[in-house]
Write an enzyme that holds these catalytic residues in place. Structure first.
Site, short mmCIF file in Angstrom:
data_model
loop_
_atom_site.label_atom_id
_atom_site.label_comp_id
_atom_site.label_asym_id
_atom_site.label_seq_id
_atom_site.Cartn_x
_atom_site.Cartn_y
_atom_site.Cartn_z
N ASP A 9 0.88 -1.17 0.00
CA ASP A 9 0.00 0.00 0.00
C ASP A 9 0.92 1.23 0.00
OD1 ASP A 9 -2.22 1.81 0.69
OD2 ASP A 9 -1.28 1.83 2.67
N ASP A 11 -0.24 5.04 0.78
CA ASP A 11 -0.55 6.07 1.80
C ASP A 11 -0.55 5.46 3.20
OD1 ASP A 11 -2.60 7.15 -0.73
OD2 ASP A 11 -1.06 8.44 0.13
N ASN A 127 -0.21 10.60 -8.11
CA ASN A 127 0.39 10.73 -6.76
C ASN A 127 1.46 9.65 -6.53
OD1 ASN A 127 -1.31 12.86 -6.30
ND2 ASN A 127 -2.75 11.70 -5.01
#
Ligand code: XBP
Ligand code: MG
Length: 255
Positions: A9, A11, A127
């Site tokens: 993952d 974030d 991002n």
């Protein structure tokens, strides 16, 4: 069963990004003169909704506004989110968001051991691209065999869809792969996809239900950032999680 890939993952797991996301949301709200400000305590609650657009939609549902105003605000979500992403990605490009302790070390140890790498994240592709470039250099993206993110799946975490997409990208069954997460939603998504999961919570997710984690650590640790009380607590061979110990522990669990 041997470990052939790690799925990370982003974030909260690869980098502690949510303060930068929170500031970016508030700057976008200001740009659109909405009068909204997400302070830390409120944002910590809002993070239970994964996906920035879904998070804003859920927030709009709580506002005491007329049905017409709610509809107007709902039509603005995509544009507000695009503005937020511009702010966030500029912070990251400027180096404001480093990788968490031990992440780069474990990525490189895994690659050296012939293990594949992938990403399964709710945030947007831009991002992720900016973060990997800013922290791992121009070849950062090339370290990963598969990147599953954002709107590539309709059902976001805690649904397993994003992890199932990453597994398809790797061409591996879940039994040969380990996931890394920071949040209860992320852990549920990885577990629902059949993945053993290492969880390293942050301020934004600590205290959540991590009972399904194969290993729960404050961070991955590093020789320069050793985990307090290790080795001997949860780790055996060092005060940081090395790929060799991870492979040994989680391969044993699978047998
Ligand atoms: C992260 C998210 C994302 C970020 C904000 O979840 O839910 O929505 O908070 O990024 P996870 P976007 O760590 O489980 O992937 O605004 O781009 O969604
Ligand atoms: Mg996360």
């Amino acid at each position: 069963m041997s470990i052939e890939a790690l799925i990370f993952d982003v974030d909260g797991t690869m980098a502690d990004t949510e303060e930068a996301h929170r500031v970016a949301f508030n700057l976008a709200f200001e740009r659109y003169r909405l009068g909204w400000v997400w302070e830390r305590p409120e944002y910590r609650e809002l993070l239970k909704i994964t996906g920035g657009k879904e998070r804003m939609a859920s927030y709009i549902d709580t506002l005491a506004v007329s049905p017409a105003e709610r509809r107007r605000l709902s039509t603005m979500v995509a544009d507000i989110h695009a503005e937020k992403t511009r702010f966030y990605s500029s912070f990251v490009a400027d180096g404001a968001v480093p990788l968490r302790d031990g992440v780069e070390r474990l990525l490189r140890e895994a690659l050296e051991a012939g293990c594949k790498l992938a990403i399964a994240s709710t945030t947007t592709a831009v991002n992720i691209d900016v973060l990997l470039h800013a922290t791992l250099g121009p070849r950062g993206l090339d370290m990963f065999n598969a990147i599953a993110c954002g709107d590539q799946v309709r059902a976001k975490k805690p649904a397993p869809d994003i992890y199932e997409l990453a597994l398809r990208g790797l061409g591996l069954p879940a039994e040969h792969v380990v996931a890394f997460e920071d949040s209860p939603n992320g852990l549920r998504a990885a577990a629902a996809a059949g993945l053993r999961t290492v969880v390293t919570p942050t301020f934004w997710t600590e205290g959540g239900d991590f009972s399904a984690a194969a290993l729960l650590l404050p961070s991955l640790g590093d020789p320069t950032q050793p985990l307090p009380g290790e080795p001997g607590g949860r780790l055996e061979s060092a005060a940081w999680l090395g790929f060799a110990e991870l492979a040994r522990r989680l391969s044993d669990r699978a047998s």
